[in-house]
Design a protein around this motif. Structure first.
Motif, PDB file in Angstrom:
ATOM      1  N   GLY A 112      69.365  46.443  -5.116  1.00 11.40           N
ATOM      2  CA  GLY A 112      69.165  45.856  -6.429  1.00 11.40           C
ATOM      3  C   GLY A 112      67.733  46.070  -6.889  1.00 11.40           C
ATOM      4  O   GLY A 112      66.941  46.739  -6.226  1.00 11.40           O
ATOM      5  N   THR A 151      71.807  43.466 -10.134  1.00 13.39           N
ATOM      6  CA  THR A 151      72.692  44.136  -9.184  1.00 13.39           C
ATOM      7  C   THR A 151      73.747  44.866  -9.988  1.00 13.39           C
ATOM      8  O   THR A 151      74.699  44.245 -10.453  1.00 13.39           O
ATOM      9  CB  THR A 151      73.365  43.127  -8.234  1.00 13.39           C
ATOM     10  OG1 THR A 151      74.064  42.147  -8.997  1.00 13.39           O
ATOM     11  CG2 THR A 151      72.321  42.424  -7.373  1.00 13.39           C
ATOM     12  N   GLY A 154      77.367  43.834 -10.285  1.00 15.30           N
ATOM     13  CA  GLY A 154      77.383  42.614  -9.495  1.00 15.30           C
ATOM     14  C   GLY A 154      78.296  41.547 -10.051  1.00 15.30           C
ATOM     15  O   GLY A 154      78.998  41.760 -11.040  1.00 15.30           O
ATOM     16  N   SER A 163      74.865  46.221 -15.218  1.00 18.82           N
ATOM     17  CA  SER A 163      74.050  45.220 -14.558  1.00 18.82           C
ATOM     18  C   SER A 163      73.769  44.055 -15.510  1.00 18.82           C
ATOM     19  O   SER A 163      73.802  44.196 -16.724  1.00 18.82           O
ATOM     20  CB  SER A 163      72.724  45.833 -14.092  1.00 18.82           C
ATOM     21  OG  SER A 163      71.976  46.277 -15.198  1.00 18.82           O
TER      22      SER A 163
END
Length: 215
Positions: A112, A151, A154, A163
């Motif tokens: 990340g 991330t 994520g 992201s």
């Protein structure tokens, strides 16, 4: 001694309040919810299909671990049979010998970007929970410092896998390792499905493959 199906059904079962737990399947960890249990087995709710494995361990939030095997699956539910009979109290007692309720943490290997002091630096996530993470990176951070981490793909990455910023405070440090507490906790299902996607082969996972290895 192996328990027969009749013996498993005959064992008194206890319907639990939701107990968040995790399954370790060889080297893969996935979240689950323990729904009911007996001395010989348990029913768990899954968030993704279980990967092929040789060894399975059910681990509770209090750190208690129980070797088991899958004996049935139906939709998002699965039945586990313990390798050895256990005291049901150990399954019901969510806190155990600890000093308070713990969050289930999942081991990950995830890249990340961390933003701090006007800098954007690469970091690696080593575990994730609904409330925080263990990361490592070269930048020195202060305890209680507010940082932003990204991330790609994520838990809060959105439907397109882009992201999204996650704000967190530094809870502890042992450079280059740091513990973060998220300003906003993740929903259990959101985190579970994201981590499960990380375990998929790259040709199936696509954008959900371990971050930093795509593109």
């Amino acid at each position: 001694m192996t328990q027969t199906g009749a013996n498993m059904r005959a064992a008194p079962r206890f319907t639990l309040l939701i107990r968040v737990a995790k399954l370790t399947l060889d080297d893969v960890e996935v979240l689950c919810i323990l729904r009911d249990a007996s001395a010989t087995g348990a029913k768990v709710r899954l968030f993704a299909p279980l990967p092929a494995h040789r060894r399975l361990v059910l681990e509770l939030a209090n750190g208690e671990r129980f070797a088991a095997k899958v004996v049935w699956q139906a939709g998002d539910n699965a039945g586990l049979q313990f390798d050895e009979p256990v005291a049901v109290e150990r399954l019901i007692d969510e806190v155990g010998t600890g000093s308070g309720r713990r969050q289930v943490r999942l081991r990950v290997n995830l890249e990340g970007v961390l933003h701090s002091g006007g800098e954007a630096v690469p970091v690696r996530f080593h575990d994730l929970s609904q409330q925080g993470a263990h990361i490592s990176g070269e930048k020195w951070l202060l305890v209680n410092e507010l940082v932003r981490v990204e991330t790609p793909g994520g838990p809060q990455g959105g439907a397109q896998g882009g992201s999204r910023a996650i704000y967190a405070k530094v809870r502890w440090r042992n450079h280059p390792n740091y513990g973060l507490v998220f300003e906003q906790t993740f929903r259990l299902e959101e985190l579970a499905r994201f981590v499960a996607a990380l375990q998929e082969p790259e040709d199936k996972a696509g954008k959900a493959a371990p971050m930093g290895k795509a593109g």
